[in-house]
Design a protein around this motif. Structure first.
Motif, PDB file in Angstrom:
ATOM      1  N   SER A  20       0.816  -1.098   0.050  1.00  0.00           N
ATOM      2  CA  SER A  20       0.150  -0.074   0.141  1.00  0.00           C
ATOM      3  C   SER A  20       0.774   1.020  -0.120  1.00  0.00           C
ATOM      4  CB  SER A  20      -1.039  -0.152   1.021  1.00  0.00           C
ATOM      5  OG  SER A  20      -1.654   1.118   1.489  1.00  0.00           O
ATOM      6  N   ASP A  36      -7.881  17.261  -2.485  1.00  0.00           N
ATOM      7  CA  ASP A  36      -7.704  15.518  -2.608  1.00  0.00           C
ATOM      8  C   ASP A  36      -6.714  15.298  -1.679  1.00  0.00           C
ATOM      9  OD1 ASP A  36      -9.695  15.345  -4.280  1.00  0.00           O
ATOM     10  OD2 ASP A  36      -8.512  15.157  -6.214  1.00  0.00           O
ATOM     11  N   ALA A  39      -7.761  15.325   1.879  1.00  0.00           N
ATOM     12  CA  ALA A  39      -8.486  14.330   2.168  1.00  0.00           C
ATOM     13  C   ALA A  39      -7.661  13.031   2.506  1.00  0.00           C
ATOM     14  CB  ALA A  39      -9.418  13.881   1.077  1.00  0.00           C
ATOM     15  N   VAL A  40      -6.619  12.793   1.687  1.00  0.00           N
ATOM     16  CA  VAL A  40      -5.709  11.802   1.622  1.00  0.00           C
ATOM     17  C   VAL A  40      -4.738  12.046   3.304  1.00  0.00           C
ATOM     18  CG1 VAL A  40      -3.458  10.817   0.846  1.00  0.00           C
ATOM     19  CG2 VAL A  40      -5.260  11.262  -0.669  1.00  0.00           C
ATOM     20  N   SER A  41      -4.323  13.048   3.288  1.00  0.00           N
ATOM     21  CA  SER A  41      -3.501  13.206   4.469  1.00  0.00           C
ATOM     22  C   SER A  41      -4.207  12.842   5.863  1.00  0.00           C
ATOM     23  CB  SER A  41      -2.892  14.755   4.405  1.00  0.00           C
ATOM     24  OG  SER A  41      -4.064  15.746   4.981  1.00  0.00           O
ATOM     25  N   VAL A  43      -6.268  10.138   6.292  1.00  0.00           N
ATOM     26  CA  VAL A  43      -6.645   8.692   6.333  1.00  0.00           C
ATOM     27  C   VAL A  43      -5.742   8.219   7.691  1.00  0.00           C
ATOM     28  CG1 VAL A  43      -6.426   6.362   5.343  1.00  0.00           C
ATOM     29  CG2 VAL A  43      -7.272   8.649   3.963  1.00  0.00           C
ATOM     30  N   CYS A  44      -4.684   8.544   7.544  1.00  0.00           N
ATOM     31  CA  CYS A  44      -3.709   7.731   8.796  1.00  0.00           C
ATOM     32  C   CYS A  44      -2.356   8.555   8.793  1.00  0.00           C
ATOM     33  CB  CYS A  44      -3.536   6.237   8.628  1.00  0.00           C
ATOM     34  SG  CYS A  44      -2.557   5.942   6.952  1.00  0.00           S
ATOM     35  N   TRP A  47      -0.066   7.938   5.772  1.00  0.00           N
ATOM     36  CA  TRP A  47      -0.450   8.991   4.525  1.00  0.00           C
ATOM     37  C   TRP A  47      -0.307  10.381   4.723  1.00  0.00           C
ATOM     38  CZ3 TRP A  47      -5.312   6.715   1.522  1.00  0.00           C
ATOM     39  CH2 TRP A  47      -5.113   5.329   1.239  1.00  0.00           C
ATOM     40  N   TYR A  48      -0.313  10.844   5.765  1.00  0.00           N
ATOM     41  CA  TYR A  48      -0.062  12.245   6.340  1.00  0.00           C
ATOM     42  C   TYR A  48       1.556  12.631   5.969  1.00  0.00           C
ATOM     43  CZ  TYR A  48       0.755  16.340   9.414  1.00  0.00           C
ATOM     44  OH  TYR A  48       1.083  17.429   9.984  1.00  0.00           O
TER      45      TYR A  48
END
Length: 598
Positions: A20, A36, A39-41, A43-44, A47-48
């Protein structure tokens, strides 16, 4: 056996997590939309961190929402930064001159920490000559894009450092900045030291000591020069510049001071397709005719053309995609535009200085012109217009035909009395219901322009609008509160001429869940203790500033200086940096009038 199954499951989980990260690491650089990315940052943590490592561009919409060191700690590999300072109202002299927006702390952090930075864009900020010197010495070897957009506080001495040390600049943008001009040596240094410049923009500045010889040298040394926008410079002095700048696609500026028959010697580059000639009049207009059909952008904001001249020129520009002009174009000019320029995507109609109460019936824009425009220019994406009259039917036509609109701004002029169809409730509802791509919306009306019902419609149907400017809308607090039940995407709200109380404004802010910034001028302040009823919106990370009423000098319609009372302002915004420390005497933080955020 059970232990083996558990080990196998654990390995698959680790492998899946590892895969992943690998996949996301490959995908992340191709995610460019800031929403976008945000939002991605979230998630966890991993990802941040990946977002922080791969983010190349950041726009900070308000310089006090964060701090330079916080930006540095999170985004260490930035290549591009856009930073906005003073509120938009500063462009119209509504914000005190000493309000703030200093770029110095940001420049110091950039000089020390951001080693990958190649592009800088400062907008409405106070920039000093020492700031420019620090930037030129620290980043000059790698800086490719440098924009000082509507900035102030610096002189040509600061630009001299930029010209000498920033040798990799592809874009130098100074449009509408307030610059103290001491001499023109800075441009000569730029011409001597730069061979890669592609865009040079000095438009709408007071830089009058620009030598045409330096422009010729820039054109000679920089073979990829595609855009030049300058201030006043006699067009006849630019003949050799135009001959040398073979790649030029855009030119704005210049001036016409000689006899008209001499301008036949001017030949523009063959690739020129974006044009704006300052002070071009009827007699000089024929120099544009030979290549008018190639033009995609035409700037007539500072041309000396009447309605008839607009009609004559526009009908030859049938490939036009962008038009900027004044309301002297009139309804007849818009009808010609609608029939001749079917590919038009952007239209901006400003209020001309020559239109201060002196326009004739030809030189006004009303519902007649807008209806023709909506029926003819179906590809319009951006429309900003000053109108003398407007009807619900015109707004309904815009909604019915212009489905690609993402930015709509309408200003109804105060001085014209013949308004035939107020309020505009139904027209606004129709426009917002059908223009589903709208992201920016401005409705600048006069008293009676929109009722509480109409304001409720704006809230209900502005599904995707992120920025909004409203003036003289609604009749009471009930209208504002109904409005605030909608607007799920609204991040930035600006209002003038309000009838709303402090209490209603505070309650509305709490209901607008996406709101990050609020500016209000002219509201019903608490009589006993101004600011007290704003307590309902006090919360962590939410800064509130009050600008008390003040007297200012303005120029009236006949050119006289008059003193007027300017209403109080509210400025509120989210900030991770906490309350700012550089408050001028003209600004009062809310905690100093009896409220403390907890």
């Amino acid at each position: 056996m059970e232990e083996e199954n558990q080990n196998s499951k654990s390995n698959r989980t680790n492998c899946s997590s590892s895969m992943s990260d690998v996949v996301l690491g490959c995908v992340m650089p191709y995610i460019h939309d800031p929403r976008d990315r945000d939002a991605v940052s979230l998630v966890c943590r991993r990802w941040y961190e990946l977002d922080a490592l791969t983010r190349k561009h950041i726009t900070i919409a308000f310089c006090y929402t964060t701090s330079p060191d916080r930006l540095r700690r999170r985004f260490k590999h930035l290549e591009s930064l856009k930073l906005k300072g003073k509120p938009r109202a500063a462009m119209f002299n509504l914000i005190p001159e000493d309000w703030g927006g200093f770029v110095t702390p940001w420049v110091n952090e950039i000089a020390e920490s951001f080693n990958c930075l190649k592009s800088l864009h400062f907008r409405r900020m106070i920039v000093t000559d020492s700031d420019l010197e620090v930037l030129a010495k620290s980043r000059g070897r790698v800086l490719q894009v440098f924009k000082l957009d509507k900035c102030s506080g610096f002189s040509t001495d600061g630009l001299l450092h930029v010209g000498r040390l920033c040798r990799q600049l592809r874009t130098l943008f100074l449009e509408e900045s307030s610059i103290l001009e001491k001499d023109g040596y800075w441009l000569h240094e730029l011409a001597l030291n730069n061979t890669v410049l592609e865009t040079l923009n000095l438009y709408m500045t007071d830089l009058n000591k620009v030598r045409f010889e330096d422009l010729e040298l820039i054109a000679k040394n920089c073979r990829n020069l595609v855009s030049v926008k300058i201030s006043d410079c006699e067009i006849l002095d630019l003949v050799r510049f135009f001959h040398t700048a073979a790649a030029l696609e855009e030119f704005c500026g210049g001036s016409f001071n000689d006899m008209p028959d001499k301008y036949s010697a001017v030949t523009f580059p063959q690739k020129l397709c974006r044009l704006g000639l300052t002070y071009m009049g009827k007699n000089e207009m024929p120099i544009v005719f030979p290549f008018a059909s190639l033009l995609k952008k035409l700037d007539l904001l500072y041309a000396l053309l009447d309605t008839e001249d607009h009609c004559l020129l526009i009908q030859k520009c049938f490939n036009l995609e962008v038009l900027e002009t004044r309301n002297v174009i009139g309804d007849r000019g818009l009808e010609v535009l609608a029939s001749s320029c079917r590919r038009l995507k952007r239209l901006r109609i400003e209020l001309g200085a020559d239109a201060q109460g002196m326009e004739d019936e030809e030189g006004v824009v009303s519902q007649r012109g807008l209806i023709a425009l909506a029926q003819g220019c179906l590809e319009l994406e951006y429309m900003a217009v000053y109108v003398s009259d407007i009807t619900n039917v015109a707004l309904e036509h815009i909604g019915a035909h212009l489905r690609n609109l993402n930015d709509f701004r309408l200003v109804l002029l105060d001085r014209e009395e013949r308004i035939t169809d107020l309020p505009l409730d139904n027209g606004v509802r129709s426009l917002l219901r059908q223009c589903k791509k709208l992201r920016r919306f401005a409705l600048y009306l006069r008293p009676g322009g929109l009722t509480d019902v109409g304001l409720g419609y704006i809230g209900q149907y502005s599904i995707n609008v992120r920025w909004m400017l409203l003036r003289y809308v609604g009749e009471s607090d009930e209208g504002l509160l109904e409005f605030s039940k909608g607007c799920p995407s609204l991040q930035k709200l600006e209002m003038r001429g309000c009838c709303f109380t402090e209490s209603a404004l505070a309650r509305a802010v709490m209901q607008l869940t996406s709101l990050r910034y609020l500016w209000v001028q002219g509201y019903r302040a608490s009589s006993s203790n101004p600011g007290r009823d704003l307590s309902a919106m006090v919360r962590p990370f939410w800064n509130i500033e009050l600008i008390p009423p003040r007297k200012v000098v303005v120029v009236n319609q006949v050119g006289e200086d008059v003193v007027v009372e300017q209403p109080a302002h509210i400025l509120a915004y989210y900030s991770l940096a906490g309350p700012r420390t550089d408050f001028p005497n003209s600004v009062v933080p809310l905690d100093l009038v009896g409220l403390v955020a907890t």
